[in-house]
Design a protein around this motif. Structure first.
Motif, PDB file in Angstrom:
ATOM      1  N   ASP A  60     -31.185 -72.542   7.316  1.00  0.00           N
ATOM      2  CA  ASP A  60     -32.350 -72.823   6.480  1.00  0.00           C
ATOM      3  C   ASP A  60     -32.048 -73.977   5.525  1.00  0.00           C
ATOM      4  O   ASP A  60     -32.866 -74.883   5.340  1.00  0.00           O
ATOM      5  CB  ASP A  60     -32.738 -71.574   5.695  1.00  0.00           C
ATOM      6  CG  ASP A  60     -33.982 -71.779   4.854  1.00  0.00           C
ATOM      7  OD1 ASP A  60     -35.074 -71.756   5.424  1.00  0.00           O
ATOM      8  OD2 ASP A  60     -33.839 -71.963   3.627  1.00  0.00           O
ATOM      9  N   ARG A  64     -33.502 -78.079   5.251  1.00  0.00           N
ATOM     10  CA  ARG A  64     -33.895 -78.800   4.037  1.00  0.00           C
ATOM     11  C   ARG A  64     -33.191 -80.142   3.958  1.00  0.00           C
ATOM     12  O   ARG A  64     -33.773 -81.148   3.546  1.00  0.00           O
ATOM     13  CB  ARG A  64     -33.562 -77.945   2.808  1.00  0.00           C
ATOM     14  CG  ARG A  64     -34.494 -76.774   2.596  1.00  0.00           C
ATOM     15  CD  ARG A  64     -33.984 -75.800   1.549  1.00  0.00           C
ATOM     16  NE  ARG A  64     -33.709 -76.449   0.264  1.00  0.00           N
ATOM     17  CZ  ARG A  64     -33.185 -75.820  -0.774  1.00  0.00           C
ATOM     18  NH1 ARG A  64     -32.874 -74.529  -0.672  1.00  0.00           N
ATOM     19  NH2 ARG A  64     -32.964 -76.457  -1.910  1.00  0.00           N
ATOM     20  N   GLU A  67     -34.785 -82.529   6.249  1.00  0.00           N
ATOM     21  CA  GLU A  67     -36.108 -82.951   5.761  1.00  0.00           C
ATOM     22  C   GLU A  67     -36.010 -83.955   4.617  1.00  0.00           C
ATOM     23  O   GLU A  67     -37.032 -84.425   4.116  1.00  0.00           O
ATOM     24  CB  GLU A  67     -36.898 -81.719   5.302  1.00  0.00           C
ATOM     25  CG  GLU A  67     -37.323 -80.814   6.464  1.00  0.00           C
ATOM     26  CD  GLU A  67     -37.871 -79.485   5.986  1.00  0.00           C
ATOM     27  OE1 GLU A  67     -37.880 -79.257   4.749  1.00  0.00           O
ATOM     28  OE2 GLU A  67     -38.282 -78.672   6.835  1.00  0.00           O
ATOM     29  N   SER A  69     -33.707 -83.590   1.692  1.00  0.00           N
ATOM     30  CA  SER A  69     -33.045 -83.145   0.460  1.00  0.00           C
ATOM     31  C   SER A  69     -31.581 -83.582   0.480  1.00  0.00           C
ATOM     32  O   SER A  69     -30.924 -83.500   1.518  1.00  0.00           O
ATOM     33  CB  SER A  69     -33.119 -81.622   0.314  1.00  0.00           C
ATOM     34  OG  SER A  69     -34.454 -81.198   0.159  1.00  0.00           O
ATOM     35  N   ILE A  74     -29.269 -79.039  -3.094  1.00  0.00           N
ATOM     36  CA  ILE A  74     -29.049 -77.885  -2.218  1.00  0.00           C
ATOM     37  C   ILE A  74     -27.881 -77.055  -2.740  1.00  0.00           C
ATOM     38  O   ILE A  74     -27.968 -75.832  -2.882  1.00  0.00           O
ATOM     39  CB  ILE A  74     -28.789 -78.340  -0.765  1.00  0.00           C
ATOM     40  CG1 ILE A  74     -30.055 -78.942  -0.164  1.00  0.00           C
ATOM     41  CG2 ILE A  74     -28.294 -77.169   0.080  1.00  0.00           C
ATOM     42  CD1 ILE A  74     -29.871 -79.527   1.211  1.00  0.00           C
TER      43      ILE A  74
END
Length: 320
Positions: A60, A64, A67, A69, A74
């Motif tokens: 998960d 991110r 995408e 990030s 994070i």
């Protein structure tokens, strides 16, 4: 330059080691560790019960990253969750009724198949319905996928709470976090909220073909069957008792007993059972049973075929 999956995991692990001042062995990676998902385990703290680990869903987090990030936010979000876990003192040392008041809003429920997850259910607070276990977890994030730990029976004793009260609280929380949602089988397969009167109506076709029940988040959406008032409301919309088929852990199919064809439902169940008999158990498989909801009894149970009994009138005087 974007990182590969395993590269991302190692970079995240190194950053957490430095930020949390942990030793190498205190953060480790395991593929398909829990619920068949890859987890990065972080040793959060140690108490009389042993080492307490946080399991991080790294796929998960990697999504991110893909995408857009960066690693810093994070990593920081992971650190923040771990620090919150320590600060609140969840499951650390002896807990009191006051501890329950602090953590009650973090409780939620996940549905698991009892046979496939028998080891995980040992000493865990759960309620069984047929071959399904509704298991109480605690989380400290906005999504179930981060830092969740099972609530154990020993915690109930420390809190001086009953299993029924804690389960009710957890189901209510889960319903608020991920409200129930239904999809119809129409051409547009429309979906929406249905709990409020007048908010939704079902066609004759919906009652015959059934509807799909899940949550707005879909993940673990089959738990919506156990939310307060959901089956009562669906029975009202169907104007009938209900057949429930758990097609996966993420959703269930709901049918009108009065309008649907039971043999067609059994055929769908038979296809699922054949997969199970052949050793095919999907990651999100939940149940091998057909369930029945009775409006009069307000009760959900495994469907049992009604046995036909033939009566013969006998004259007792002639019989002797």
């Amino acid at each position: 330059m974007k990182l590969g999956y395993l590269e991302f995991v190692e970079v995240l692990r190194k950053q957490l080691l430095n930020a949390l001042h942990l030793q190498e062995q205190q953060i480790f990676f395991k593929k398909k560790a829990i619920d068949n998902k890859d987890r990065l385990f972080v040793e959060a703290f140690e108490n009389s019960s042993g080492k307490q680990l946080c399991g991080i869903d790294v796929k998960d987090l990697y999504e991110r990253c893909m995408e857009g990030s960066s690693m810093e936010p994070i990593s920081y979000s992971v650190q923040d969750e771990i620090e919150k876990l320590k600060t609140v003192g969840m499951l650390e040392g002896e807990m009191t009724p006051d501890s329950y008041q602090k953590i009650r809003k973090y409780l939620f429920v996940k549905p698991l198949n009892k046979k496939a997850h028998s080891l995980e259910l040992e000493d865990a607070v759960h309620k069984d319905v047929g071959d399904i276990a509704c298991v109480v977890y605690m989380m400290l994030s906005n999504t179930n996928e981060y830092f969740c730990v099972k609530i154990k029976n020993q915690h109930l004793k420390q809190w001086k709470m009953t299993k029924e009260a804690v389960m009710e609280e957890a189901l209510k929380n889960t319903c608020q976090m991920t409200p129930p949602f239904i999809y119809t089988n129409g051409k547009n397969k429309s979906g929406g909220s249905f709990m409020d009167n007048g908010a939704f109506c079902l066609s004759k076709s919906d009652k015959v073909m059934g509807v799909q029940l899940c949550t707005n988040a879909k993940e673990n959406g089959a738990v919506s069957v156990f939310f307060p008032g959901v089956l009562q409301r669906l029975a009202q919309l169907m104007e009938s008792d209900l057949y429930i088929l758990f097609t996966s852990r993420n959703e269930s199919s709901i049918y009108s007993v009065n309008e649907s064809n039971l043999e067609d439902i059994k055929d769908e169940l038979h296809i699922m059972e054949t997969d199970y008999d052949n050793g095919i158990w999907y990651e999100d498989s939940l149940s091998e049973e057909l369930y029945y909801y009775s409006r009069i009894e307000d009760k959900l149970s495994v469907y049992m075929e009604k046995v036909k009994v033939n009566f013969t009138t006998v004259n007792l005087k002639e019989a002797h």
